[in-house]
Scaffold this active site. Structure first.
Site, PDB file in Angstrom:
ATOM      1  N   CYS A 172       0.811  -1.217   0.000  1.00  0.00           N
ATOM      2  CA  CYS A 172       0.000   0.000   0.000  1.00  0.00           C
ATOM      3  C   CYS A 172       0.848   1.273   0.000  1.00  0.00           C
ATOM      4  O   CYS A 172       0.596   2.203  -0.775  1.00  0.00           O
ATOM      5  CB  CYS A 172      -0.940   0.014   1.197  1.00  0.00           C
ATOM      6  SG  CYS A 172      -0.150  -0.433   2.757  1.00  0.00           S
ATOM      7  N   HIS A 230      -3.491   6.375   4.302  1.00  0.00           N
ATOM      8  CA  HIS A 230      -2.063   6.542   4.579  1.00  0.00           C
ATOM      9  C   HIS A 230      -1.607   7.910   4.064  1.00  0.00           C
ATOM     10  O   HIS A 230      -1.961   8.316   2.955  1.00  0.00           O
ATOM     11  CB  HIS A 230      -1.235   5.488   3.819  1.00  0.00           C
ATOM     12  CG  HIS A 230      -1.270   4.118   4.425  1.00  0.00           C
ATOM     13  ND1 HIS A 230      -1.924   3.813   5.594  1.00  0.00           N
ATOM     14  CD2 HIS A 230      -0.697   2.950   4.000  1.00  0.00           C
ATOM     15  CE1 HIS A 230      -1.752   2.530   5.866  1.00  0.00           C
ATOM     16  NE2 HIS A 230      -1.025   1.984   4.921  1.00  0.00           N
TER      17      HIS A 230
END
Lengths: 355, 355
Positions: free
Chosen positions: B128, B252
């Site tokens: 990710c 994130h």
């Protein structure tokens, strides 16, 4: 034989910690005056078991005061610090107002207490995010020199004051108990009280602390750049920062990349940090030992770990620095400055000084 | 005329998002098989309004499957992906197990869809934190080249799975409603399920994601280094990362410093990012516009802002990159890979392939 001490901003997040730090300090204190805005005047706080009524700060508040600790915002320092100096006090200012003034020493005592020697009545305490980075990097600078610094911060909301702490808790409660979506939360304080827009901090990371400057860096980021150069007395050190607020109540963390002038051995770097006053080495990946914000709260030291070589650059080092932003980052560093002034015999009436 | 698709790990944090992304995809799907561990088998999920009973993954689960999407941990991929390939399926694996395998393309479709062309039955979806950085940096690399990257991450707990989300919420509730001190909280999952010690994430920042490797970097940090080189097909790009978990549920954020091979104009960099597929420019300091984790949740794009020149290095640029780690960081990128395979006519029985 002791000092008369005034604390300006005594009811704030930093001011209340200043009182605690002063209680625990070796500084001889004979009397204390707690000062605030008119809004908080009349509150009763305690100092060493004695009740003290908070008074409104005025131009006359500093009669008989030897040491005046300011932490009530830049405009309050601008307005009252010169009156404190004229009344014969030495001012330790925790705001940004005087930090870049040529005649004002900017001091982290473990790093540059010598800068106090020619003070003109006002000494500035650096920004919280700068102070802890200085404690981590000065032992490296002393042995191998410092070429450049790139820092990304993970800053706690207490750095924006008591109201920011309450805002954060309230937002988290609304998500966890009322099922609100974080994007539907309202905000009045963060990212910074003085700016136009406010954003939720709950479950968020805000890449803005203080307002933006003309070069698209924030003032907080430029503080880290300018204050590092001044404290280390070296304009050639390259410093670029990205300052970010995260949903932590207290304890600032920093991811620091640095390049030394001479290539350093990592074991020697760890030893230098472990040996430096005010720094604590917490670094053992095999045992998952590294500094953590929640563990730093209430401690006066700066914790350093995750120390490792850059994967490609021979003189590049990465590390992780954590400290209590209200203590070493503000209240404790201010008290330490007062202690250093005392030890050096520099708490004296300001005759013929510029302020 | 459509495909038979299997999702392995269908009940997990990423698996449930894969189902949603597949429902919204243009990929022609005729049938779906939802697979899990024996523990979650029997659960009933829905796909396009139809109820689907989750089955336990076995070596026989892939009969008749054309595309198998794996997101159930490296050991599950290791055990079952070769069976899926032997059964004639193309595997899109969201775990780290095959990412560094020479014969496995590691793909962010906007960046290197061409790497799919000679696939051998298994395609890997990157980590990710790498994916969103690639979306931000590929437009820069294409025009000015990339010399080096220094990245510090601000990663959400959902990257550690559904249990980590629950652990975070429970810890926050204990502090906010029971008045517990964060240092007194217990932890069972974070910083990472597979390690010896666990620490509270509530009001904390943990500089450990995944376990440590021999060089004192974590696997997560080394993933960012190795995957960047593989996706950009350039081993000379220098990448060092510091990966940090913060108390954010999803989304994130990354503070990225990069040096280009040729000096780039910042306005042109912003335009290149704005023009790049999958990237959205959010960058206006005068209006306090920058990417935020809570706003990225549920979106498939990667948001880029705080783009500015380094203060000292002519070819140095700082930026802030945010994306939904469960979507572009995992589920959506996996579905995009399946779409790219379809568009390129690469969903085909794997005859004479190595897996």
């Amino acid at each position: 034989m002791g000092y008369q001490v005034a604390i300006v901003g005594a009811t704030g997040a930093v001011g209340t910690e200043m009182i605690k730090m002063l209680e625990q300090s070796q500084l001889p204190v004979d009397g204390i005056r707690l000062l605030s805005s008119s809004r908080s005047a009349g509150k009763v706080l305690t100092f060493k078991g004695q009740e003290v009524v908070v008074e409104e700060t005025t131009e006359q508040s500093f009669e008989g005061i030897d040491i005046a600790l300011f932490s009530a915002g830049g405009s309050t320092s601008a307005k009252f610090a010169p009156h404190a100096v004229k009344a014969g006090a030495v001012v330790v200012d925790n705001t940004s107002y005087y930090r870049q003034h040529d005649q004002v020493p900017l001091v982290v005592p473990e790093v540059n207490a010598h800068a106090l020697d020619n003070h003109q009545g006002i000494i500035a305490c650096p920004n919280c995010s700068t102070i802890q980075m200085m404690i981590a990097l000065e032992p490296i600078r002393q042995k191998w020199g410092l070429e450049r610094i790139i820092v990304s911060t993970y800053q706690a909301v207490s750095g924006a004051g008591a109201q920011a702490i309450e805002e954060t808790k309230n937002q988290l409660r609304q998500v966890l108990f009322e099922g609100k979506n974080p994007t539907d939360l309202t905000a009045d304080i963060l990212p910074c009280g003085g700016d136009k827009r406010h954003y939720p901090i709950a479950f968020n990371a805000l890449p803005q602390i203080d307002v933006f400057t003309d070069n698209d860096y924030t003032y907080e980021e430029m503080k880290m750049t300018k204050e590092t150069k001044k404290i280390m007395a070296d304009d050639t050190i390259k410093v670029s920062a990205t300052c970010v607020r995260i949903p932590v109540l207290s304890g600032h963390s920093e991811s620091v990349y640095l390049e030394t002038k001479e290539v350093a051995d990592i074991a020697a770097v760890k030893q230098a940090i472990a040996d430096f006053p005010g720094a604590i080495l917490e670094d053992d990946p095999s045992q998952q030992i590294y500094p953590q914000a929640i563990k730093a709260v209430g401690k006066r030291e700066t914790f350093v770990g995750r120390i490792r070589k850059d994967l490609d650059i021979a003189n590049g080092i990465h590390l992780w620095v954590v400290s209590d932003n209200l203590l070493k980052g503000a209240a404790w560093n201010s008290i330490q400055i007062a202690e250093s002034l005392h030890e050096r015999g520099l708490v004296r009436p300001s005759q013929d000084l510029i302020f």
